[in-house]
Enzyme design. Structure first.
Site, PDB file in Angstrom:
ATOM      1  CD  GLN A  59      -3.083  -0.724   2.247  1.00 37.57           C
ATOM      2  OE1 GLN A  59      -2.679  -0.446   3.361  1.00 37.57           O
ATOM      3  NE2 GLN A  59      -4.379  -0.859   1.959  1.00 37.57           N
ATOM      4  CG  PHE A  60      -0.230   4.068   1.602  1.00 42.31           C
ATOM      5  CD1 PHE A  60      -1.441   4.559   1.110  1.00 42.31           C
ATOM      6  CD2 PHE A  60      -0.220   3.438   2.832  1.00 42.31           C
ATOM      7  CE1 PHE A  60      -2.608   4.438   1.855  1.00 42.31           C
ATOM      8  CE2 PHE A  60      -1.379   3.299   3.570  1.00 42.31           C
ATOM      9  CZ  PHE A  60      -2.576   3.799   3.079  1.00 42.31           C
ATOM     10  NE  ARG A  61       2.256   5.120  -6.873  1.00 44.39           N
ATOM     11  CZ  ARG A  61       2.066   4.356  -7.948  1.00 44.39           C
ATOM     12  NH1 ARG A  61       2.881   3.327  -8.166  1.00 44.39           N
ATOM     13  NH2 ARG A  61       1.084   4.606  -8.782  1.00 44.39           N
ATOM     14  CG  LEU A  62       5.057   3.240   1.830  1.00 41.21           C
ATOM     15  CD1 LEU A  62       4.511   3.449   3.237  1.00 41.21           C
ATOM     16  CD2 LEU A  62       6.316   4.079   1.621  1.00 41.21           C
TER      17      LEU A  62
END
Length: 207
Positions: A182-185
């Protein structure tokens, strides 16, 4: 899951060598990908330093490297024979996973290539003779005519392997495993070594 949305403690980040992890991920892909879980983007570089990329099928792998077969007179064949280096990228969309690798390339032994060639369908073996891969084709009829000619030539008995058709093995110097978060993490773990028979160093990378 942490408040940031980053999942921690994933099993794949605990592996200390890449091939066991790749085997597990490929097995997952074989169960979830609709078509060709062994499809992989292959990148090479031409004599002018320009990159080329195309999809090939992985036909084998072990601790020595990743194997695919092709026409050595094709564009990718000529480029690999010129530099003996290449890169691959697997993307399994259903799993939100990616594996990238790059390294030196060696030619697969005649014995291994012959053994694989015999597993191909008769039509695919005819095609290996009929296709002048990566060269201009004046029309579809010319290809069909070549297929007909070789089908007649090898109507009875075995179809020998063309001398220009063989395999390559990429001996990776780096292999990176990427898992969407998620959230490009995203999770990224890279294995590196300085020579193809050397020990692996593992590091976690920023997404």
């Amino acid at each position: 899951m942490s408040e940031s949305g980053l999942t921690t403690g994933d099993d794949f980040t605990m592996e200390n060598e890449p091939f066991t992890l790749f085997r597990a991920w490929l097995k997952d892909a074989e169960g979830s990908e609709i078509n060709d879980p062994t499809a992989v983007a292959l990148a090479t570089v031409d004599e002018n330093g320009l990159p080329n990329v195309r999809i090939v099928l992985l036909k084998g792998y072990d601790e020595h490297g990743f194997v695919f077969y092709t026409n050595f007179e094709s564009q990718k064949g000529r480029e690999i024979l010129g530099l003996k280096k290449a890169a691959m990228c697997f993307h399994w969309k259903s799993l939100r996973r990616q594996v990238r690798l790059r390294g030196d390339v060696e030619v697969v032994s005649d014995e291994a290539t012959d053994a694989y060639y015999l597993t191909r369908s008769r039509g695919s073996r005819i095609g290996a003779w009929a296709s002048k891969q990566s060269r201009p084709l004046e029309g579809r009829f010319a290809l069909e005519q070549a297929v007909a000619e070789y089908t007649e030539r090898y109507a009875i008995g075995d179809i020998p392997r063309p001398p220009h058709w063989s395999g390559f093995r990429i001996k990776p110097l780096s292999i990176e495993f990427w898992h969407d978060r998620q959230f490009r993490l995203h999770d990224r773990v890279e294995f590196r070594r300085t020579r193809s028979d050397g020990p692996w160093e593992k590091m976690r990378m920023y997404p």
